[in-house]
Design an enzyme around this catalytic site. Structure first.
Site, PDB file in Angstrom:
ATOM      1  N   GLU A 115       0.833  -1.202   0.000  1.00  0.00           N
ATOM      2  CA  GLU A 115       0.000   0.000   0.000  1.00  0.00           C
ATOM      3  C   GLU A 115       0.863   1.244   0.000  1.00  0.00           C
ATOM      4  OE1 GLU A 115      -2.263  -0.933   3.476  1.00  0.00           O
ATOM      5  OE2 GLU A 115      -0.770  -0.144   4.855  1.00  0.00           O
ATOM      6  N   ARG A 193      -2.751  -8.129  13.217  1.00  0.00           N
ATOM      7  CA  ARG A 193      -2.545  -7.204  14.336  1.00  0.00           C
ATOM      8  C   ARG A 193      -1.506  -7.807  15.271  1.00  0.00           C
ATOM      9  NH1 ARG A 193      -7.501  -7.215  16.214  1.00  0.00           N
ATOM     10  NH2 ARG A 193      -8.245  -5.757  14.634  1.00  0.00           N
TER      11      ARG A 193
END
Length: 333
Positions: A115, A193
């Site tokens: 990204e 996470r």
């Protein structure tokens, strides 16, 4: 060409514990009763807001129209290739990592999640964490997670409005408060996470640590200053080029002519995101589409040539899939 045309997308507002009730810098007319962290613009579930295809999702349209929508350059003809969204961090995001293509394939995912972030707004002192500090190993980082001191092993850097940040798959990262970010990424929601400051949310240490890379090419993108487009008052800045996406910034004061093919002559769907002002997307034989700050317009690959006409002035990002392989961008911390 069927009945495809430039598609105004309905933002999908996603609640997150690190988000905010005040999205007024981008969405001044929206009121929220829960903290919003993200506004999705071109996700699979994002819906069209104009014309005969109103209410259809990009996933549905990709299945139906395939290359007419996504173009020749997209890897998968039945999957919309890029996800763009606004991020509104009011608190620190969890420390996380996304897999690269190779690691994603090992766990049965079609592709990874590389990204980039365009910093649309930033308060003084706004920071991000990007990668591990030099010399820190993945094993040491995992130990720091259990010892609740993972933040100390990350590289924290200041960010400013106008910065572009490359976040390669495998990069440990997080956003601090104080900025508004436009994120462009491979169409994937695979997030592991790793650390969440004691918030009661699930961690994904097994898969996440398998995806972590100790050395990455992530960082602030080294890019030229905006240039005047010959014969006009418009300016263009190439923000980033990667193997997966290209993102440009345009400052338009006059009508701007664009196309869904690049110099390789291969086509790609175009995603336009307004970050300031208002404008109109126009294509021959199709209804004009007005978009303003916070809006996204998806221009199908089959549209070919199209114009963007500012109403007074318009700043917008354009994202697309490159028609030929590009290297990773040059970066610095």
């Amino acid at each position: 060409m069927g009945n495809l045309y430039p598609l105004l997308m309905l933002p999908g507002f996603d609640p997150r514990p690190w988000g905010t009730l005040d999205l007024s810098p981008i969405y001044p007319n929206h009121k929220f009763e829960e903290k919003i962290g993200e506004a999705w613009l071109s996700g699979d579930a994002c819906k069209v807001a104009n014309g005969p295809l109103t209410g259809k999702t990009l996933a549905q349209l990709s299945q139906e129209y395939q290359r007419q929508l996504v173009g020749d350059a997209a890897r998968d003809s039945r999957r919309f290739p890029l996800l763009l969204k606004f991020l509104f961090p009011h608190e620190k995001l969890s420390v996380q990592v996304h897999p690269d293509d190779e690691q994603a394939a090992r766990v049965g995912q079609p592709w990874g999640k590389t990204e980039c972030w365009y910093i649309a707004h930033a308060k003084p002192g706004a920071q991000i964490a990007l990668g591990l500090k030099p010399g820190v190993t993945a094993k040491q980082f995992e130990e720091s997670i259990h010892q609740k001191r993972a933040e100390a092993l990350l590289q924290w850097i200041n960010v400013y409005a106008g910065d572009t940040i490359y976040v390669a798959g495998g990069t440990v990262h997080t956003l601090g408060p104080g900025s508004i970010v436009v994120e462009t990424q491979q169409q994937s929601d695979t997030t592991y996470r790793l650390y969440d400051y004691g918030r009661p949310r699930e961690l994904h240490l097994k898969d996440g640590m398998a995806a972590v890379k100790e050395r990455v090419k992530s960082g602030k993108v080294i890019r030229p200053a905006p240039e005047q487009i010959p014969g006009s008052m418009n300016r263009h800045a190439p923000l980033i080029g990667t193997p997966y996406f290209v993102v440009d910034m345009f400052e338009a004061k006059q009508t701007l002519q664009l196309a869904t093919t690049d110099e390789s002559a291969r086509s790609s769907v175009q995603i336009l995101v307004a970050v300031e002002g208002c404008g109109v997307v126009e294509a021959a034989g199709m209804d004009p589409v007005t978009f303003a700050k916070g809006d996204a317009v998806v221009v199908p690959a089959c549209v070919g040539k199209f114009d963007v006409r500012p109403q007074w002035a318009l700043e917008f990002l354009r994202a697309y899939v490159p028609g030929k392989p590009l290297p990773e961008p040059e970066t610095r911390m």
